[in-house]
Design an enzyme around this catalytic site. Structure first.
Site, short mmCIF file in Angstrom:
data_model
loop_
_atom_site.label_atom_id
_atom_site.label_comp_id
_atom_site.label_asym_id
_atom_site.label_seq_id
_atom_site.Cartn_x
_atom_site.Cartn_y
_atom_site.Cartn_z
N VAL A 181 1.51 50.75 -5.79
CA VAL A 181 0.79 49.64 -5.15
C VAL A 181 1.67 48.42 -4.90
CG1 VAL A 181 -1.44 50.38 -6.08
CG2 VAL A 181 -0.06 48.73 -7.37
N ASP A 213 9.16 50.07 -16.64
CA ASP A 213 8.87 51.28 -15.87
C ASP A 213 10.13 52.13 -15.82
OD1 ASP A 213 8.26 53.22 -14.02
OD2 ASP A 213 7.24 51.85 -12.65
N CYS A 226 -4.82 52.00 12.99
CA CYS A 226 -4.86 50.68 12.35
C CYS A 226 -6.29 50.15 12.27
CB CYS A 226 -3.97 49.70 13.11
SG CYS A 226 -2.20 50.06 12.96
#
Length: 341
Positions: A32, A58, A278
């Protein structure tokens, strides 16, 4: 929604202005844009704080990619900054990956204790990872940064990190129960190597020392004046579901969270007709933005755009970081742009 409720500003300026903050976590579902957001937040904090450290927990270690600069386990100054540092650690590794100097003491016993220490605690589930984290936190606290930003691993890893204090306390209890049984063996081993000061107390003392550090940090993590958690998501079902789960778990853990970043949004531009794809994505995102507005009316919700290029390199991160403070406008003004419902 309560129509009398005045919406909070779509900005992270509340974090920038909170001078008491010491720890800022940035987390959410994988993919994200957590790293871009955490690096951008660190850049903005560096404008107002004396010294800022961003830590990647991470295993993917994307902050090196974001700043286009290689970082290691040692805090390194980010190019172009005098007060922004970055480091990358892997919370999944154990004590064997830590530098030897973490185990140095005034006596030679501590130099031997690293290997023995690993063997003894290796049988305690989860404690190796927690102890590694404790040593890193000890290092960070000693450096005395004004504020530390955590670019966390995906949600599951983040929640496990917050449970480390309980893991260590449980492990300490088990180790202390074994202490009396192990004491004669450890003393004999110390005598064998000619180190009379190497005993069971040496090992348990090291564990208790790190437990103290974890407890101190854990107490700060649960203080909203010192710690907050920024949730990052995208306007899709799975991401929103994961965000709600994260918010609930953080609340259960006593961790403050009142900021949400919705990343990778499409914005309509005046005078430009969007393609069919879109338009469809825009409609889907609008639906989930409505849900976010209903669920998190008492949160600061920041909306960030999906760009036509990667946010990579210091200058691009600096530019993108401005959207955390001043809402993005596709038409080049500073006014907040709301998606059409």
């Amino acid at each position: 929604m309560d129509t009398d409720f005045e919406p909070l500003a779509p900005s992270l300026e509340n974090i920038i202005d909170q001078e008491t903050l010491k720890w800022v976590f940035v987390g959410g579902k994988g993919g994200v844009g957590k790293t871009t957001c955490s690096c951008s937040l660190a850049v903005q904090l560096a404008k107002v704080r004396e010294s800022v450290l961003i830590i990647s927990t991470d295993p993917a270690h994307n902050i090196s990619d974001a700043f286009d600069q290689k970082f290691t386990k040692v805090p390194t100054k980010v190019n172009g900054f005098n007060n922004l540092f970055a480091m990358e650690i892997d919370p999944n590794v154990g004590l064997n990956e830590l530098p030897d100097e973490y185990f140095e003491g005034e006596n030679s016993a501590m130099k031997l204790s690293k290997g023995v220490f690993q063997e003894i605690i290796g049988a305690l589930p989860g404690i190796d990872e927690a102890m590694s984290y404790a040593e890193v936190m000890k290092l960070v606290k000693a450096m005395n940064f004004s504020v530390v930003v955590f670019d966390t691993a995906p949600t599951g890893h983040t929640l496990r990190l917050l449970s480390f204090p309980q893991v260590v306390e449980k492990g300490l209890g088990k180790l202390l129960m074994l202490k009396m049984k192990l004491a004669p063996f450890i003393s004999q081993m110390g005598s064998l190597f000619g180190m009379q000061d190497f005993n069971a107390d040496t090992l348990t003392g090291k564990l208790e020392e790190m437990l103290t550090i974890i407890r101190q940090v854990n107490e700060q993590f649960r203080n909203p004046d010192q710690t907050t958690f920024v949730c990052v998501c995208i306007a899709e079902f799975l991401s929103l579901y994961e965000t709600e789960r994260l918010v609930q778990e953080l609340t259960k853990c006593g961790i403050d969270t009142h900021n949400i970043i919705v990343n990778q949004l499409l914005f309509r531009r005046e005078g430009q007709a969007p393609c069919a794809m879109c338009s469809a994505r825009y409609k889907v995102q609008g639906k989930y933005l409505d849900q976010i507005a209903d669920l998190y009316e008492d949160f600061y919700v920041v909306k960030l755009p999906l760009l036509d290029k990667e946010v990579r390199g210091v200058e691009n991160v600096k530019k993108f970081s401005e959207y955390l403070i001043k809402p993005y406008c596709p038409n080049g003004t500073n006014e907040t742009q709301e998606q059409d419902k």
